[in-house]
Design a protein around this motif. Structure first.
Motif, PDB file in Angstrom:
ATOM      1  N   UNK A 258      40.932  46.725  38.335  1.00  0.00           N
ATOM      2  CA  UNK A 258      40.208  47.039  39.569  1.00  0.00           C
ATOM      3  C   UNK A 258      38.695  46.984  39.391  1.00  0.00           C
ATOM      4  N   UNK A 259      38.199  47.336  38.219  1.00  0.00           N
ATOM      5  CA  UNK A 259      36.767  47.399  37.963  1.00  0.00           C
ATOM      6  C   UNK A 259      36.131  46.022  37.744  1.00  0.00           C
ATOM      7  N   UNK A 260      36.924  44.974  37.610  1.00  0.00           N
ATOM      8  CA  UNK A 260      36.397  43.649  37.244  1.00  0.00           C
ATOM      9  C   UNK A 260      36.029  42.828  38.484  1.00  0.00           C
ATOM     10  N   UNK A 261      35.093  43.320  39.251  1.00  0.00           N
ATOM     11  CA  UNK A 261      34.702  42.721  40.530  1.00  0.00           C
ATOM     12  C   UNK A 261      34.255  41.259  40.366  1.00  0.00           C
ATOM     13  N   UNK A 262      33.452  40.979  39.355  1.00  0.00           N
ATOM     14  CA  UNK A 262      32.983  39.596  39.179  1.00  0.00           C
ATOM     15  C   UNK A 262      34.139  38.667  38.818  1.00  0.00           C
ATOM     16  N   UNK A 263      35.113  39.169  38.065  1.00  0.00           N
ATOM     17  CA  UNK A 263      36.295  38.349  37.760  1.00  0.00           C
ATOM     18  C   UNK A 263      37.072  38.057  39.041  1.00  0.00           C
ATOM     19  N   UNK A 264      37.170  39.032  39.930  1.00  0.00           N
ATOM     20  CA  UNK A 264      37.884  38.831  41.193  1.00  0.00           C
ATOM     21  C   UNK A 264      37.203  37.753  42.033  1.00  0.00           C
ATOM     22  N   UNK A 265      35.878  37.778  42.071  1.00  0.00           N
ATOM     23  CA  UNK A 265      35.137  36.728  42.796  1.00  0.00           C
ATOM     24  C   UNK A 265      35.412  35.357  42.184  1.00  0.00           C
ATOM     25  N   UNK A 266      35.444  35.296  40.855  1.00  0.00           N
ATOM     26  CA  UNK A 266      35.733  34.052  40.136  1.00  0.00           C
ATOM     27  C   UNK A 266      37.099  33.514  40.556  1.00  0.00           C
ATOM     28  N   UNK A 267      38.128  34.366  40.532  1.00  0.00           N
ATOM     29  CA  UNK A 267      39.478  33.913  40.877  1.00  0.00           C
ATOM     30  C   UNK A 267      39.588  33.520  42.348  1.00  0.00           C
ATOM     31  N   UNK A 268      39.034  34.351  43.227  1.00  0.00           N
ATOM     32  CA  UNK A 268      39.190  34.114  44.665  1.00  0.00           C
ATOM     33  C   UNK A 268      38.260  33.021  45.196  1.00  0.00           C
ATOM     34  N   UNK A 269      36.988  33.105  44.870  1.00  0.00           N
ATOM     35  CA  UNK A 269      36.009  32.197  45.455  1.00  0.00           C
ATOM     36  C   UNK A 269      35.964  30.836  44.769  1.00  0.00           C
ATOM     37  N   UNK A 270      36.029  30.847  43.454  1.00  0.00           N
ATOM     38  CA  UNK A 270      35.878  29.603  42.707  1.00  0.00           C
ATOM     39  C   UNK A 270      37.194  28.858  42.519  1.00  0.00           C
ATOM     40  N   UNK A 271      38.285  29.613  42.340  1.00  0.00           N
ATOM     41  CA  UNK A 271      39.561  28.978  41.992  1.00  0.00           C
ATOM     42  C   UNK A 271      40.639  29.148  43.058  1.00  0.00           C
ATOM     43  N   UNK A 272      40.292  29.749  44.191  1.00  0.00           N
ATOM     44  CA  UNK A 272      41.177  29.832  45.351  1.00  0.00           C
ATOM     45  C   UNK A 272      42.464  30.623  45.097  1.00  0.00           C
ATOM     46  N   UNK A 273      42.400  31.656  44.271  1.00  0.00           N
ATOM     47  CA  UNK A 273      43.543  32.551  44.091  1.00  0.00           C
ATOM     48  C   UNK A 273      43.638  33.481  45.297  1.00  0.00           C
ATOM     49  N   UNK A 274      44.851  33.890  45.628  1.00  0.00           N
ATOM     50  CA  UNK A 274      45.081  34.869  46.685  1.00  0.00           C
ATOM     51  C   UNK A 274      45.276  36.244  46.067  1.00  0.00           C
ATOM     52  N   UNK A 275      44.626  37.254  46.639  1.00  0.00           N
ATOM     53  CA  UNK A 275      44.881  38.641  46.260  1.00  0.00           C
ATOM     54  C   UNK A 275      45.969  39.131  47.210  1.00  0.00           C
ATOM     55  N   UNK A 276      47.172  39.372  46.681  1.00  0.00           N
ATOM     56  CA  UNK A 276      48.282  39.639  47.588  1.00  0.00           C
ATOM     57  C   UNK A 276      49.103  40.879  47.248  1.00  0.00           C
ATOM     58  N   UNK A 277      48.767  41.586  46.186  1.00  0.00           N
ATOM     59  CA  UNK A 277      49.527  42.800  45.899  1.00  0.00           C
ATOM     60  C   UNK A 277      48.728  43.707  44.964  1.00  0.00           C
ATOM     61  N   UNK A 278      49.209  44.904  44.801  1.00  0.00           N
ATOM     62  CA  UNK A 278      48.710  45.819  43.795  1.00  0.00           C
ATOM     63  C   UNK A 278      49.744  45.878  42.686  1.00  0.00           C
ATOM     64  N   UNK A 279      49.300  46.163  41.489  1.00  0.00           N
ATOM     65  CA  UNK A 279      50.201  46.331  40.354  1.00  0.00           C
ATOM     66  C   UNK A 279      50.090  47.782  39.901  1.00  0.00           C
ATOM     67  N   UNK A 280      51.218  48.391  39.617  1.00  0.00           N
ATOM     68  CA  UNK A 280      51.230  49.797  39.218  1.00  0.00           C
ATOM     69  C   UNK A 280      51.913  49.948  37.868  1.00  0.00           C
ATOM     70  N   UNK A 281      51.537  51.005  37.139  1.00  0.00           N
ATOM     71  CA  UNK A 281      52.237  51.342  35.906  1.00  0.00           C
ATOM     72  C   UNK A 281      52.171  52.847  35.707  1.00  0.00           C
ATOM     73  N   UNK A 282      53.122  53.335  34.915  1.00  0.00           N
ATOM     74  CA  UNK A 282      53.204  54.756  34.618  1.00  0.00           C
ATOM     75  C   UNK A 282      53.325  54.925  33.108  1.00  0.00           C
ATOM     76  N   UNK A 283      52.458  55.732  32.544  1.00  0.00           N
ATOM     77  CA  UNK A 283      52.532  56.026  31.125  1.00  0.00           C
ATOM     78  C   UNK A 283      53.741  56.910  30.872  1.00  0.00           C
ATOM     79  N   UNK A 284      54.512  56.552  29.858  1.00  0.00           N
ATOM     80  CA  UNK A 284      55.709  57.338  29.518  1.00  0.00           C
ATOM     81  C   UNK A 284      55.512  58.109  28.223  1.00  0.00           C
TER      82      UNK A 284
END
Length: 142
Positions: A116-142
């Motif tokens: 979530x903190x990698x805002x510039x990476x998100x711009x790279x994927x979405x703006x430069x490489x046309x990736x779609x942001x379409x879900x959230x990913x979750x995990x739980x520490x066991x």
């Protein structure tokens, strides 16, 4: 400047990749990296590197996955460019190579997750490489 992309297959190549991968996965020691890598490779994990002047400058690590929503696809777990080599287009070149390779091998998608903190990476994927942001990913520490 000479550049090439290749899959890393030898122990020497995989050890050479550690300092770059460690910039993304900072909690790993080389010993833990090599141990986990051996296990991951059993499940088909591949590590590709972009070399510039015979030095690794960018890495992409991925595996084949199959599920109902992405069908047969490549899941990228690790994508990193050496901090001293960023903004020269190496990550983009490597990712475009992976896209082409995956399509040739029959993948329907290339998928990845980004912190979530990698805002510039998100711009790279979405703006430069046309990736779609379409879900959230979750995990739980066991």
């Amino acid at each position: 400047m000479y550049e090439n992309i290749q899959e890393l297959t030898t122990q020497e190549q995989l050890k050479e990749a550690f300092p770059i991968l460690n910039q993304l996965r900072t909690d790993l020691t080389e010993e833990t990296y090599l141990h986990l890598l051996k296990e991951m490779q059993k499940d088909g994990y591949k590590l590709f590197a972009l070399y510039s002047n015979e030095k690794i400058v960018s890495l992409a690590g991925f595996s084949w996955r199959i599920n109902f929503y992405n069908k047969r696809h490549i899941f990228i777990y690790d994508l990193v460019t050496d901090s001293k080599q960023r903004s020269f287009g190496y990550g983009e070149k490597l990712l475009l190579y992976i896209h082409s390779w995956a399509k040739e091998q029959g993948a329907e998608y290339v998928a990845l997750e980004s912190g979530l903190q990698r805002i510039s990476a998100h711009r790279f994927y979405e703006d430069k490489l046309d990736y779609d942001k379409w879900c959230y990913s979750f995990r739980k520490t066991l």
